[in-house]
Every structure is written in structure tokens, then in C-alpha cells.
Design an enzyme around this catalytic site. Structure first.
Site, PDB file in Angstrom:
ATOM      1  N   LYS A   1      -6.723  -2.054  -4.548  1.00 34.94           N
ATOM      2  CA  LYS A   1      -5.915  -2.627  -5.737  1.00 34.94           C
ATOM      3  C   LYS A   1      -6.889  -3.058  -6.813  1.00 34.94           C
ATOM      4  O   LYS A   1      -6.286  -3.005  -8.078  1.00 34.94           O
ATOM      5  CB  LYS A   1      -5.054  -3.552  -5.428  1.00 34.94           C
ATOM      6  CG  LYS A   1      -3.871  -3.046  -4.296  1.00 34.94           C
ATOM      7  CD  LYS A   1      -2.962  -1.923  -5.178  1.00 34.94           C
ATOM      8  CE  LYS A   1      -2.010  -1.509  -4.316  1.00 34.94           C
ATOM      9  NZ  LYS A   1      -0.982  -0.433  -4.896  1.00 34.94           N
TER      10      LYS A   1
ATOM     11  N   GLU B   1       4.559  -6.419 -10.140  1.00 29.77           N
ATOM     12  CA  GLU B   1       5.392  -6.263  -8.717  1.00 29.77           C
ATOM     13  C   GLU B   1       4.421  -6.277  -7.528  1.00 29.77           C
ATOM     14  O   GLU B   1       3.115  -5.507  -7.806  1.00 29.77           O
ATOM     15  CB  GLU B   1       6.280  -5.047  -8.726  1.00 29.77           C
ATOM     16  CG  GLU B   1       5.379  -3.800  -8.466  1.00 29.77           C
ATOM     17  CD  GLU B   1       4.188  -3.395  -9.189  1.00 29.77           C
ATOM     18  OE1 GLU B   1       3.437  -2.349  -8.567  1.00 29.77           O
ATOM     19  OE2 GLU B   1       4.436  -3.533 -10.388  1.00 29.77           O
TER      20      GLU B   1
ATOM     21  N   SER C   1      -7.964   1.969   2.533  1.00 28.26           N
ATOM     22  CA  SER C   1      -7.690   1.738   1.433  1.00 28.26           C
ATOM     23  C   SER C   1      -7.506  -0.004   1.555  1.00 28.26           C
ATOM     24  O   SER C   1      -7.611  -0.471   0.535  1.00 28.26           O
ATOM     25  CB  SER C   1      -6.209   2.085   0.908  1.00 28.26           C
ATOM     26  OG  SER C   1      -5.366   1.826   1.931  1.00 28.26           O
TER      27      SER C   1
END
Length: 384
Positions: free
Chosen positions: A83, A105, A369
Site C-alpha cells: 500500500k 478509506e 502483498s
């Protein structure tokens, strides 16, 4: 057509949002051409976030399951997931636009933590919206966001998950657009958001492609989990033009019954959600269905429009992994390799282990990830 991937994408939003989206599109195009901004992003990705991330050959897993397993170690990045590639880029873009406030969000909390982190780094005001269900499942990440100086607002409307957090964040952005940038966390939403996020996440695929080209071969298969779809697009973009099979793995949840899974591409149909035309899970009346996944980061009823295009063009194969198989993979990778994966990534691993015979003898690259610290409470509690 600009803003579309085949017939998917677009900008289906109220008129009040159009000026903000146009401003973002223009700023993003200028940002990509600005050498100073690009150099700042490159330096922060390397010196702050920890890029490039390595490709790791999982020897014991490979021996146990009969295929060569390679992991793109995005879990080693600062904040523990991919991220931060996107949040660093969009935070610099926020300042480039002359804005001082960010709203975002989050589902599993990793995007929220990464957003709070870069806002602390760059001195931006930060508000994070999170569904009540997700906030309860990811309490540690909620506390991390607060520690980093973000205001966390828990959303109690609708299904109280990621979909509803996006709805409320969009409303905040409309009210405060002069000072505020909406730092969207996945390749969803109205144009240009899918392209903005994909641009910042494509560093994953570039690095992976470079590694294998230097090694003298390419993987036979590239696999990534898919919720909204940013980590998958990030790695797929490095191999779209290569002779590799690409597989996206959705959350199969508990079963194929409505409300028991998040198989958007597998069981959904085209429609409009959050300002874009893509696949979504909807009932016979067009109402968005409830979804379930043991992974808070995958419980989204839609998917990025680029994934919808890749499905219909048959470039990417989309499969699924049940909760129980993701839990098995979570423990198996931990036990055999000493790597605790995020439950999102465990879905990609789980699909491979469940179907190991199909990949026998092949070189398989998985985008790992994120790391699984945030998920220990869920895993110890079993399927939820």
C-alpha cells in the site's frame, strides 16, 4: 477511449464531483512530467519505504508441492504491505496540488496505516474512514493509525465494511474538495483513480520483470490476490506483454451462496459501483450484495475496471480460494518458510496449494502483498 479499459471504467458520478476529478486528472498528468516530483518519489520509495523488494525462492514450499515458488516480497516494505507505494505517490501528488488534507478509506487497515504514515511524514492532515466490522477485526491497525496522528472515523451504515467506508470518504471529499485530496487505496472508482493507483503500484511488476530478465528466464505463471485489485494490477503490468499465464485469486469465502463470498469476477455481472462501470456482485434488482471474506482487505463487492477488461479479453484467468484454504496456506507458508503472510496474500498461495498438480514443474511467481501480523487474531479465532 480515455478513462476506459475496453468498455469498463469511466466517470459515472454526480456533477459536483466532475471538477475535482478533472483537477486530479490534470494534476496527475503534470505530476508524471515533473522531474522534481518524480525524483522525490523515487528517493522516498528507496530510502523510506525500502524498495526495491526482493524476489525470494521458497525452496521448502517448492520441494513440498512440486512447483518452483517465487515470492515478490512486498511484505518487507515499511508498514508491511504494498500500500505504501500508492500512498507515498498520492501524498506527494496532494502537496503538488497545493492541498493540505487527505481522506482515505481502509478495509484491512493496511491502506489506512500507510496513508497515516505518509501524512505524518509530509505534514498532511489525515482522516481515515473504516467500516465498523473491519475496525473490530483489525483493532491493532486502528491503534496504529491513531498513533500516527490520523483521525479514524468508524462507519456504521450499510454493511459496515470497505464499500461503505468508500461511500463516506467520497462524501467528505465532495464537501471539502478545495483543501482535500481523496487518497483512494485501490484501482477502483471513477477515472482517473484506477489509473493513478495502477501507475504507483506498477513499480512491483517493473522490479519483478527486471529480476527475471536478469536471471535469464520468466515465470510460467504470475499469481496475485484480487479484492479491489491494486496489488494484482501492480504485478500484472510487468508481465502483460510476456508469455506468462496471469491468475487473479478472489475471496471464495465460505461458499458460493450470496453473501458468503466476494467472487466479483467469478459470479458477478457488469454494473456501476463507486463511479465506474465494472463487475460487481448484485442481486436480480441491481442492488449491491453483501460479501464475506475472512480477509478484511478482500470483502469488496466490486473490482477495478482494468481487471474486468483483462477478464473479458481472456488475458487474465480469475479463480478463487475459500477461507479454509487461505487459513491453511497462512500456516503452511509460516511453517515451511518462516514467512507469515497477510490473509489477502494467503488466498493466492491457497489457490496454488489446492491445485498444486496443475502447476507441477512450473515456475510460479506470487505477489506476497503484505505480512500477516495484523491477521493473527483472526487466524487464531478460526473462520469468521
Amino acid at each position: 477511449m480515455k478513462g476506459f479499459y475496453g468498455r469498463f471504467g469511466g466517470r459515472f458520478v454526480p456533477e459536483t464531483l466532475i471538477p475535482a476529478l478533472r483537477q486530479l486528472e490534470e494534476a496527475f498528468e503534470a505530476f508524471k512530467r515533473d522531474s522534481k516530483a518524480q525524483e522525490e518519489l523515487k528517493e522516498l520509495l528507496e530510502r523510506y519505504a525500502g524498495r526495491p523488494t526482493p524476489i525470494y525462492y521458497a525452496k521448502r514450499m517448492s520441494e513440498a508441492y512440486g512447483f518452483e515458488l517465487y515470492l515478490k516480497r512486498e511484505d518487507l516494505l515499511h508498514t508491511g504491505a504494498h500500500k505504501i507505494n500508492n500512498t507515498l505517490g498520492q501524498a506527494i501528488l496532494t502537496r503538488f496540488m497545493g492541498k493540505s488534507r487527505v481522506v482515505a478509506e481502509t478495509g484491512a487497515g493496511q491502506h489506512g496505516v500507510a496513508t497515516a504514515t505518509v501524512c505524518a511524514l509530509l505534514g498532511l492532515e489525515c482522516v481515515i474512514y473504516m467500516g465498523k466490522v473491519d475496525a473490530e477485526r483489525q483493532r491493532i491497525n486502528v491503534e496504529r493509525m491513531k498513533l500516527l496522528g490520523a483521525e479514524v472515523k468508524v462507519v456504521e451504515e450499510g454493511s459496515q465494511t470497505l464499500k461503505d467506508a468508500i461511500n463516506v470518504a467520497l462524501k467528505d471529499w465532495v464537501r471539502n474538495v478545495r483543501t482535500t485530496h481523496y487518497l483512494l487505496g485501490s484501482v477502483v472508482g471513477p477515472h482517473p483513480f484506477p489509473e493513478v493507483v495502477a501507475y504507483f503500484q506498477s513499480v512491483i511488476g517493473r522490479e519483478a520483470r527486471s529480476y527475471f530478465e536478469k536471471a535469464g528466464f520468466l515465470p510460467d505463471v504470475v499469481v496475485a490476490c484480487v479484492g479491489g485489485g491494486s496489488n494484482a494490477i501492480g504485478i500484472f503490468r510487468g508481465f502483460i506483454d510476456a508469455d506468462c499465464q496471469l491468475i487473479g485469486v478472489e475471496a471464495g469465502g465460505l461458499s458460493d451462496e450470496p453473501g458468503q463470498h466476494a467472487r466479483t469476477l467469478g459470479l458477478g455481472r457488469p454494473g456501476i459501483l463507486h463511479g465506474a462501470f465494472s463487475y460487481l456482485l448484485q442481486d436480480e434488482y441491481g442492488q449491491v450484495q453483501k460479501v464475506h471474506s475472512i480477509s478484511a482487505g478482500l470483502d469488496y463487492p466490486g473490482v477495478g475496471p482494468e481487471h474486468a477488461f483483462l477478464k473479458e479479453s481472456n488475458r487474465v484467468r480469475y479463480e478463487f480460494c475459500r477461507d479454509e484454504d487461505a487459513l491453511f496456506a497462512f500456516r503452511e507458508l509460516s511453517r515451511l518458510e518462516g514467512i507469515i503472510p497477510a490473509l489477502e496474500s494467503a488466498h493466492a498461495i491457497g489457490f496454488l496449494l489446492k491445485n498444486a498438480s496443475e502447476f507441477k514443474g512450473k515456475r510460479v511467481l506470487v505477489n506476497l502483498s503484505g505480512r500477516g501480523d495484523k491477521d493473527l487474531g483472526i487466524v487464531l479465532g478460526g473462520v469468521s
